[in-house]
Design an enzyme around this catalytic site. Structure first.
Site, short mmCIF file in Angstrom:
data_model
loop_
_atom_site.label_atom_id
_atom_site.label_comp_id
_atom_site.label_asym_id
_atom_site.label_seq_id
_atom_site.Cartn_x
_atom_site.Cartn_y
_atom_site.Cartn_z
N GLU A 184 68.03 26.63 44.88
CA GLU A 184 69.36 26.70 45.21
C GLU A 184 69.77 27.38 46.37
O GLU A 184 69.52 28.60 46.68
CB GLU A 184 69.85 27.79 43.95
CG GLU A 184 71.36 27.74 43.60
CD GLU A 184 72.13 28.75 44.42
OE1 GLU A 184 72.73 28.35 45.56
OE2 GLU A 184 72.32 29.91 44.25
N CYS A 235 77.23 31.91 47.70
CA CYS A 235 76.92 30.54 47.95
C CYS A 235 77.81 29.33 47.61
O CYS A 235 77.90 28.26 48.39
CB CYS A 235 75.38 30.17 47.45
SG CYS A 235 75.51 30.25 45.52
#
Length: 476
Positions: A250, A284
């Site tokens: 990720e 993020c």
């Protein structure tokens, strides 16, 4: 009043500190002052963690689903009981407001309870042939997971890294960020106190490249799970190929937000401004590039800047703080570089653009408009409290800009047109797309990106299956 705890590693349930080990100084980002000394692993510590994790896998892979579920449910209850202490510790070492760290605790509660249910639902399937033969498809735990978690969600990221392997029947060695160790240790302690065998989950800290090379080179490790920057993710992926490890990556993003002229401007601003400045933009999936159709551009830009300027910035432990400091001194320096470059190239500064105060790592909520596409901030993930607002003429132009970068983690779009919503959901290149919402994550939904934003998923059933292998058994 919660005090910052003494720091350690946890291997086989033992809290390890001292012993002449190197240390890392943990800082309070609101003051810039040290609050703890973290022991760093040496090769012998890492070898011991690997050996114990291998033993833990032999134990846990055979644990009944009900036992795995009971541990996760018990840890969820303990997280609830300890919510305030864990939240305060996370705010001390990471900086975000208490309101946000409390939500992080609840994120883990929801995730652990969801995974407890999934333990009972890891089904295979039977394939019956016309000839009377039968094949069975089974899911089995992959083995020892080496997991690496960043500092931006000091409670939630460790929860993700522990939760899925434990639900699947794996063991896990977590190296969480050295900036925020106490939060990760608190999450692990809840699992251990809930009955997780001490061999199943370990927490180590150290020089990042040393730890990653050591763990990923070991034949004991069977999977890499990493959350962090694209640059580091690519490096770890290359290391993982040496032993053909399974990976869940990720990585970074540069979230576009497409705002069409049929959207309700007030609703968009009320939703997306807090979303942008959550955790000082160190997220993020943060909304970063706001692409606004020309008719709404002036009103949207003015409204965004007004709301940004009104955000209360301060110590995350203080009452009424809406945005805390950045997590470390590198982040304000990055903001100065990126914002300075953009304004030199002609971007208009509508709000912020400066450090705040004379202690800690505070930076003002910043809004830039009409930012040239050649500027660094249009091409690098800023990971900070800065919003970029540019205009577009039509849908094709907006989608082209949304997909221009090699990142594809999260994207957002606001429009009242149902057919356009369906087109955007199909055409935008991202692992997660929010249509008329900023809520793109949930315990039961897969979380992950495409392109340079990574591969695989966390959360949801997909998060558990990412820690398992698929085996086909054929019977004559």
């Amino acid at each position: 009043m919660t005090t910052y705890p003494s720091l350690c590693m946890i291997i086989n349930g033992e809290r390890i500190a001292g012993g002449g080990r190197r240390t890392h100084t943990v800082m309070n980002p609101a003051t810039g002052e040290p609050i703890g000394e973290l022991p760093l692993a040496d090769p012998a510590d890492l070898d011991r963690a690997l050996e114990i994790a291998q033993e833990g896998f032999r134990i846990w892979r055979n644990a009944p689903a009900a036992q795995r579920a009971a541990v996760l449910q018990g840890a969820a209850r303990l997280l609830l009981e300890r919510q305030e202490d864990i939240a305060r510790i996370a705010t001390m070492e990471q900086g975000k407001p208490l309101a946000e760290t409390r939500i992080e605790v609840m994120m883990n509660v929801g995730l652990f309870n969801f995974y407890a249910g999934e333990c009972q639902r890891l089904y295979g399937r039977a394939l019956v042939r016309p000839t009377g033969t039968r094949s069975t498809v089974m899911h089995e735990p992959v083995g020892v997971v080496a997991a690496f978690a960043p500092w931006n969600f000091p409670i939630g990221n460790p929860g993700r890294k522990f939760g899925a392997p434990i639900a699947a029947g794996c063991s896990v060695i977590l190296k969480s960020a050295e900036e925020t160790p106490a939060s990760a240790l608190a999450v692990l302690q809840c699992l251990l106190d809930a009955g997780l065998p001490s061999q199943v989950a370990q927490a180590v800290f150290g020089v990042p490249d040393e730890v990653s090379r050591h763990l990923l080179a070991s034949p004991i490790t069977r999977k890499l799970s990493f959350t962090g920057s694209t640059v580091v993710g690519k490096h770890l992926a290359r290391l993982a190929t040496q032993n053909m490890l399974r990976t869940t990556m990720e990585l970074g993003g540069h979230g576009p937000v497409l705002v069409f002229d049929d959207a309700d401007v007030t609703r968009v601003l009320d939703t997306m401004v807090p979303h942008k400045f959550r955790n000082a933009g160190q997220v993020c999936v943060s909304s970063t590039r706001f692409l606004v159709q020309e008719r709404l551009f002036d009103a949207f830009s003015a409204g965004f800047a007004e709301r940004a300027a009104a955000i209360r910035v301060g110590d995350g432990l203080a009452e009424g703080t809406q945005m805390g400091p950045m997590a470390n001194p590198r982040r304000p320096e990055a903001m100065e570089r990126l914002i300075g470059d953009a304004t030199k190239q002609g971007a208009r500064l509508l709000a912020g653009g400066e450090r705040l105060g004379n202690q800690g790592y505070f930076y003002a909520p910043t809004v830039l408009a009409d930012v040239p596409i050649s500027s660094a901030i249009m091409n690098e993930e800023p990971f900070g409290p800065v919003a970029i607002i540019n205009r577009f003429a039509d849908e094709d132009e907006a989608v082209t800009e949304a997909n221009r970068l090699p990142y594809g983690l999260a994207a957002y779009a606001w429009t009242a047109d149902n057919k356009r919503q369906q087109r955007l959901a199909r055409e935008i290149e991202a692992g997660m797309v929010g249509i008329n919402t900023a809520m793109i994550a949930g315990a039961d939904a897969p979380f992950g990106g495409v392109k340079w934003s990574g591969n695989g998923s966390e959360d949801g059933l997909e998060g558990v299956l990412a820690c398992m292998i698929t085996k086909a058994i054929h019977e004559g």
